[in-house]
Design a protein around this motif. Structure first.
Motif, PDB file in Angstrom:
ATOM      1  N   THR A   1      47.648  18.925  35.571  1.00 46.76           N
ATOM      2  CA  THR A   1      47.091  19.457  36.695  1.00 46.76           C
ATOM      3  C   THR A   1      45.811  18.886  37.009  1.00 46.76           C
ATOM      4  O   THR A   1      45.467  18.391  37.959  1.00 46.76           O
ATOM      5  CB  THR A   1      46.832  21.123  36.596  1.00 46.76           C
ATOM      6  N   ASP A   2      45.005  18.514  35.686  1.00 47.73           N
ATOM      7  CA  ASP A   2      43.802  17.772  35.735  1.00 47.73           C
ATOM      8  C   ASP A   2      43.768  16.668  36.368  1.00 47.73           C
ATOM      9  O   ASP A   2      43.112  16.052  37.154  1.00 47.73           O
ATOM     10  CB  ASP A   2      43.029  17.875  34.463  1.00 47.73           C
ATOM     11  N   ALA A   3      44.965  15.676  35.959  1.00 48.98           N
ATOM     12  CA  ALA A   3      45.092  14.532  36.163  1.00 48.98           C
ATOM     13  C   ALA A   3      45.729  14.404  37.821  1.00 48.98           C
ATOM     14  O   ALA A   3      45.143  13.435  38.390  1.00 48.98           O
ATOM     15  CB  ALA A   3      46.328  13.692  35.311  1.00 48.98           C
ATOM     16  N   ALA A   4      46.389  15.323  38.047  1.00 45.93           N
ATOM     17  CA  ALA A   4      46.681  15.468  39.775  1.00 45.93           C
ATOM     18  C   ALA A   4      45.606  15.428  40.468  1.00 45.93           C
ATOM     19  O   ALA A   4      45.549  14.862  41.428  1.00 45.93           O
ATOM     20  CB  ALA A   4      47.847  16.389  39.978  1.00 45.93           C
ATOM     21  N   VAL A   5      44.641  16.593  40.165  1.00 48.49           N
ATOM     22  CA  VAL A   5      43.428  16.662  41.200  1.00 48.49           C
ATOM     23  C   VAL A   5      42.742  15.416  40.977  1.00 48.49           C
ATOM     24  O   VAL A   5      42.238  15.314  42.093  1.00 48.49           O
ATOM     25  CB  VAL A   5      42.756  18.039  40.394  1.00 48.49           C
ATOM     26  N   THR A   6      42.573  15.056  39.941  1.00 47.19           N
ATOM     27  CA  THR A   6      41.541  13.644  39.669  1.00 47.19           C
ATOM     28  C   THR A   6      42.097  12.662  40.600  1.00 47.19           C
ATOM     29  O   THR A   6      41.665  11.857  41.248  1.00 47.19           O
ATOM     30  CB  THR A   6      41.436  13.432  38.234  1.00 47.19           C
ATOM     31  N   GLY A   7      43.485  12.362  40.562  1.00 43.69           N
ATOM     32  CA  GLY A   7      44.063  11.273  41.352  1.00 43.69           C
ATOM     33  C   GLY A   7      44.086  11.555  42.762  1.00 43.69           C
ATOM     34  O   GLY A   7      43.731  10.782  43.626  1.00 43.69           O
ATOM     35  N   LEU A   8      44.313  12.726  43.232  1.00 42.78           N
ATOM     36  CA  LEU A   8      43.805  13.244  44.609  1.00 42.78           C
ATOM     37  C   LEU A   8      42.689  12.950  45.019  1.00 42.78           C
ATOM     38  O   LEU A   8      42.398  12.433  46.222  1.00 42.78           O
ATOM     39  CB  LEU A   8      44.404  14.601  44.933  1.00 42.78           C
ATOM     40  N   LEU A   9      41.544  13.187  44.361  1.00 44.98           N
ATOM     41  CA  LEU A   9      40.114  13.104  44.608  1.00 44.98           C
ATOM     42  C   LEU A   9      39.769  11.498  44.728  1.00 44.98           C
ATOM     43  O   LEU A   9      39.376  11.154  45.548  1.00 44.98           O
ATOM     44  CB  LEU A   9      39.176  13.826  43.748  1.00 44.98           C
ATOM     45  N   LEU A  10      40.450  10.883  43.857  1.00 48.75           N
ATOM     46  CA  LEU A  10      40.115   9.486  44.043  1.00 48.75           C
ATOM     47  C   LEU A  10      41.103   8.731  45.150  1.00 48.75           C
ATOM     48  O   LEU A  10      40.345   7.736  45.828  1.00 48.75           O
ATOM     49  CB  LEU A  10      40.737   8.686  42.615  1.00 48.75           C
ATOM     50  N   LEU A  11      42.131   9.287  45.495  1.00 46.29           N
ATOM     51  CA  LEU A  11      42.903   8.857  46.548  1.00 46.29           C
ATOM     52  C   LEU A  11      41.928   9.095  47.933  1.00 46.29           C
ATOM     53  O   LEU A  11      42.233   8.217  48.771  1.00 46.29           O
ATOM     54  CB  LEU A  11      44.340   9.223  46.610  1.00 46.29           C
ATOM     55  N   ALA A  12      41.571  10.171  47.978  1.00 43.89           N
ATOM     56  CA  ALA A  12      40.745  10.635  49.068  1.00 43.89           C
ATOM     57  C   ALA A  12      39.512   9.929  49.487  1.00 43.89           C
ATOM     58  O   ALA A  12      39.152   9.355  50.269  1.00 43.89           O
ATOM     59  CB  ALA A  12      40.323  12.288  49.076  1.00 43.89           C
ATOM     60  N   ALA A  13      38.897   9.729  48.304  1.00 44.27           N
ATOM     61  CA  ALA A  13      37.718   8.736  48.235  1.00 44.27           C
ATOM     62  C   ALA A  13      37.917   7.122  48.721  1.00 44.27           C
ATOM     63  O   ALA A  13      37.316   6.639  49.494  1.00 44.27           O
ATOM     64  CB  ALA A  13      36.861   8.680  46.785  1.00 44.27           C
ATOM     65  N   ALA A  14      38.889   6.817  48.178  1.00 43.40           N
ATOM     66  CA  ALA A  14      39.480   5.495  48.420  1.00 43.40           C
ATOM     67  C   ALA A  14      39.722   5.498  50.058  1.00 43.40           C
ATOM     68  O   ALA A  14      39.271   4.435  50.804  1.00 43.40           O
ATOM     69  CB  ALA A  14      40.598   4.880  47.635  1.00 43.40           C
ATOM     70  N   GLY A  15      40.444   6.241  50.509  1.00 44.34           N
ATOM     71  CA  GLY A  15      40.939   6.502  51.805  1.00 44.34           C
ATOM     72  C   GLY A  15      39.650   6.430  52.799  1.00 44.34           C
ATOM     73  O   GLY A  15      39.711   5.855  53.604  1.00 44.34           O
ATOM     74  N   PHE A  16      38.646   7.234  52.439  1.00 45.07           N
ATOM     75  CA  PHE A  16      37.510   7.174  53.262  1.00 45.07           C
ATOM     76  C   PHE A  16      36.909   6.013  53.150  1.00 45.07           C
ATOM     77  O   PHE A  16      36.017   5.514  54.024  1.00 45.07           O
ATOM     78  CB  PHE A  16      36.539   8.286  52.580  1.00 45.07           C
ATOM     79  N   ALA A  17      36.730   5.338  52.009  1.00 48.09           N
ATOM     80  CA  ALA A  17      35.982   4.140  52.006  1.00 48.09           C
ATOM     81  C   ALA A  17      36.588   2.775  52.684  1.00 48.09           C
ATOM     82  O   ALA A  17      36.019   2.062  53.654  1.00 48.09           O
ATOM     83  CB  ALA A  17      35.925   3.638  50.467  1.00 48.09           C
TER      84      ALA A  17
END
Length: 122
Positions: free
Chosen positions: A11-27
């Motif tokens: 779960t921690d890895a999935a949440v971290t991955g989603l946050l990184l994906l969202a940040a990359a999409g915004f950038a």
């Protein structure tokens, strides 16, 4: 009673991955958005527009406003505040702006610099 875990490694890895994906999409959205045909610097004093400059056609150099102790520099299709007579010089530290939506403001001199897409000639 057994202690209940709310998160596990998966779960921690999935949440971290989603946050990184969202940040990359915004950038990517921010850096790859269209800049418009002619980014225009709009300078206003006390909320009134005093000058519009098409940055794709403007010659490099410096200029000042006649009624304010504020100077600007244009270089390579970018513009910034320089030689401002105010105590904090925050507007000078903003640096160059060139993309639509970017701005810099000198509050003591009530002067704003905004970049708009295609504002010239309207």
């Amino acid at each position: 009673m057994a202690e209940r875990k709310f998160f596990n490694k998966k779960t921690d890895a999935a949440v971290t991955g989603l946050l990184l994906l969202a940040a990359a999409g915004f950038a990517l959205f921010y850096w790859l958005r269209p800049q418009g045909d002619n980014p225009t610097a709009v300078i206003s004093v006390d909320g009134a527009v005093v000058r519009e400059i098409d940055l794709t056609k403007a010659a490099d150099g410096r200029f000042s406003l006649t009624d304010r102790p504020v100077s600007f520099e244009i270089s390579g299709g970018r513009i910034r505040f320089v030689d401002v007579d105010c105590p904090d010089h925050i507007c000078e530290n903003t640096g160059f702006v060139s993309r639509p939506g970017e701005s810099a403001v000198c509050m003591p001199n009530k002067t704003a610099l905004q970049i708009r897409a295609g504002a010239a000639g309207r």
